[in-house]
Design a protein around this motif. Sequence first.
Motif, short mmCIF file in Angstrom:
data_model
loop_
_atom_site.label_atom_id
_atom_site.label_comp_id
_atom_site.label_asym_id
_atom_site.label_seq_id
_atom_site.Cartn_x
_atom_site.Cartn_y
_atom_site.Cartn_z
N LEU A 1 -0.05 5.11 -8.70
CA LEU A 1 -0.87 6.31 -8.85
C LEU A 1 -0.38 7.15 -10.03
O LEU A 1 -1.18 7.67 -10.82
CB LEU A 1 -0.85 7.12 -7.55
N SER A 2 0.95 7.26 -10.15
CA SER A 2 1.49 8.03 -11.28
C SER A 2 1.27 7.29 -12.60
O SER A 2 1.00 7.91 -13.63
CB SER A 2 2.99 8.31 -11.08
N PHE B 1 0.83 -1.21 0.00
CA PHE B 1 0.00 0.00 0.00
C PHE B 1 0.86 1.26 0.00
O PHE B 1 0.44 2.32 -0.45
CB PHE B 1 -0.95 0.00 1.20
N SER B 2 2.10 1.14 0.49
CA SER B 2 2.91 2.35 0.63
C SER B 2 3.73 2.67 -0.62
O SER B 2 4.52 3.60 -0.62
CB SER B 2 3.82 2.21 1.84
N ASP B 3 3.55 1.89 -1.67
CA ASP B 3 4.27 2.14 -2.92
C ASP B 3 3.36 2.92 -3.86
O ASP B 3 2.43 2.36 -4.45
CB ASP B 3 4.69 0.81 -3.53
N GLY B 4 3.63 4.22 -4.01
CA GLY B 4 2.71 5.09 -4.76
C GLY B 4 2.94 5.16 -6.26
O GLY B 4 2.33 5.98 -6.94
N ARG B 5 3.81 4.31 -6.79
CA ARG B 5 4.10 4.42 -8.23
C ARG B 5 2.86 4.18 -9.09
O ARG B 5 2.71 4.78 -10.15
CB ARG B 5 5.18 3.41 -8.63
N GLU C 1 -7.67 8.78 -3.15
CA GLU C 1 -6.48 9.08 -3.96
C GLU C 1 -6.51 8.26 -5.25
O GLU C 1 -6.26 8.79 -6.34
CB GLU C 1 -5.21 8.72 -3.18
#
Lengths: 168, 567
Positions: free
Chosen positions: A85-86, A79-83, A113
């Motif tokens: 989203l980009s 969950f903490s890997d935001g790639r 988000e």
Amino acid sequence: MTLITRTGEKPEDYRRVDAVEDLRLDERAVLVPLAFASAALAARPAASVALSVPNDTPVEALQPYLAAAPLIAVEFPSFSDGRGLSLAKRLRRAGFAGTLRASGPLIADQFAEALACGFDEVELPETMANRQPVQQWMEAKDIVTSHYQSGYGEDRSILQKRLAARKG
Amino acid sequence: MYRYDEFDERFVRERVAQFRHQVERRLDGSLSDDEFKPLRLKNGLYLQLHAYMLRVAIPYGTLNARQLRQLAHIATRFDKGYAHFTTRQNLQYNWPKLKDVPEILDLLADVEMHCIQTSGNCIRNVTSDQFAGVAKDEVEDPRPTGELIRQWSSLHPEFAWLPRKFKIAVTGAEHDRAAIKVHDIGLRVLRHAETGEVGYEVIVGGGLGRTPMIGKVIRDFLPKGELLAYLEAVMRVYNAEGRRDNKYKARVKILVHETGPEEFIRRVEAEYAQLNGPTINAPEDEVERIAAYFAPPPYEALPEDSAILDAARRADPALDRFVEQNGFAHKQPGYVALTVSLKPIGGVPGDMSDAQMLAFADIAERWSFDELRVTHSQNLVLPHVRQDDVPAVFAALQAAGLATANAGLVTDIIACPGLDYCALATARSIPIAQGIARTFADEARQREIGPLPIKISGCINACGHHHVGAIGILGLEKAGVENYQITVGGDATENAALGERLGPGIDAEDVPGAIEAIVDVYLKERQSGEVFIETVRRAGLEPFKAGFQAFIASDEGARTLAAEPAQ
Ligand code: HEM
Ligand code: SF4
């Protein structure tokens, strides 16, 4: 697994296929890893082949599939890997108009988000869905009702709303 | 200063509700501890050695009296009667209870404050020049830019799960008081050399921590109206490509370093070229709306110099000293900005009691247009004082124990919380600062030495900015004993430089003596008018190394070597 959209839970329409020989088994649309994309497209109509892609996949590698793929699932390793989203943002910009799915152990607090970056749905592993039932996702996404960033989500940003209020 | 409108107000209230919901879901088991941790960090809540710690944002370092009174009230009610100002224009409470945190957040929201993104792997509280709107060398007040970035970065949907924390600083002046070259992004407002148009120089990839680096200019001139789209491009490249395999290599400085500045610039520009600027950037109206809040206060038309103040200075040497040391030239004739030191000799750098906050709030309200600033060197500023009022302000500051005349001097030391509070610390830093300050307590001696920024960190993470201290002190642990490495030559300004080590680490009790030895070298080497850092730049490190080595070899230093384990 559990599939959650902005309006609630939804049944899965796709069959995950992880071996080339399983591609033809039935008529249900398939969700295949990017590596099988050409094999799957050789075997089935493009509209029945969805792709599952790692979150560091360059958009250029997906370009050939964007017009026809009904769904792209972006894999979230944690969950903490935001790639992811980009990647979602870039896929939408590249013109992908099908369903965008975030697939992995996201938490309810990220739902807003994910939606704002262009995802339509989240595919949760069962262990997560047990701890964070759909109801929590529905609540979490609506707690903060507006955002400052223009270009995210379907509603207008706070900056745009202010401008409209002044012009109004 | 900026005031929330209905949208800001609602946003901050909803953010508190969101945090409350998150705490409840942690307590009922919906969220695991691993999941809750980044959520609480993004709201400034740390778990420290002895207790929770709550970090409150003071965006671009500007506060009013009402806000400071509320901070005092929270310190009284939920802490031990004090709070700590940090090097990033934040304020920390060291002893809040988890159950009280949502209530504290409500109290902050009541005065238009929050803890949003004061920690976690997201865009942090944006910092700025403490003399914004005051300094003569300013192209434009940087705070409207700061406020725009505060809004834009708050709960950004795409950049809330970055590889690592991300810090942005803005200055509008020629002289950099915001340390923009050691931030992930540093912005300098400037005027285009030919067209006169206002825009930004963009610097990326500075940082301290275990791999200190000076940032690289990636855009010489970015037109002002393009800021948010350009930031989006930088952030997207970093979010997608920053390293996630090793948290010590995850800051953007490592990405810039490993890909090389040219390639990094190419990727940012390629991303930027694909963005539709007008759909992302702030509408011009909105930029103007924000800027209007930072219009200068209603100054009186006054002569440049104040006869009242001149006479008072002649009559009172302490006042004279205070104005000379802590006064900062104001662009408005007849006014002065005053630095209010939170570094009394023997005190804890950056700490302020509730009573002092209340007294200071009254002073700011009465004599500085209800405005005060927080500096990155853990001091406060009264930005707009009429020179005629300075004697009265000085008396009020003295009564509150806030009149230490040491701004920028050897006793104005930056120190992180270190082993007294911090779970990551390898050594104490506060007692070291106190020891040095006592050694140099004599005012005449401090004045003789002149400006000398000393910065102390209690571990390699460098919260105390030791790399950019003219003298830097890094506390480590060696065979179970605290051990301090001394560097010289660091600089956080537009001449940014990283300090270099003088020799082996030393014991805590030897630090003040070693600093004296270094200062003695400076006093011997300096040429007329040179401040410490200029002498280091001209004379080089060698004389300082020699003086330091001689100190170690001397009697006082002998214990250090005896304690040094054979290697
Ligand atoms: C007490 C709890 C604190 C913890 C657990 C903590 C943790 C850390 C860590 C892990 C780093 C290194 C990050 C990296 O290099 O990627 C760091 C850097 C930093 N922290 Fe802290 N810190 C604390 C308190 C403070 C305080 C009190 C200040 C201000 C006085 C502060 C300001 C900074 C700054 C300015 C940096 C280094 C600059 C940079 O980001 O490159 N921190 N902190
Ligand atoms: S430098 Fe180290 S000891 Fe000091 S506050 Fe930062 S993490 Fe803690």
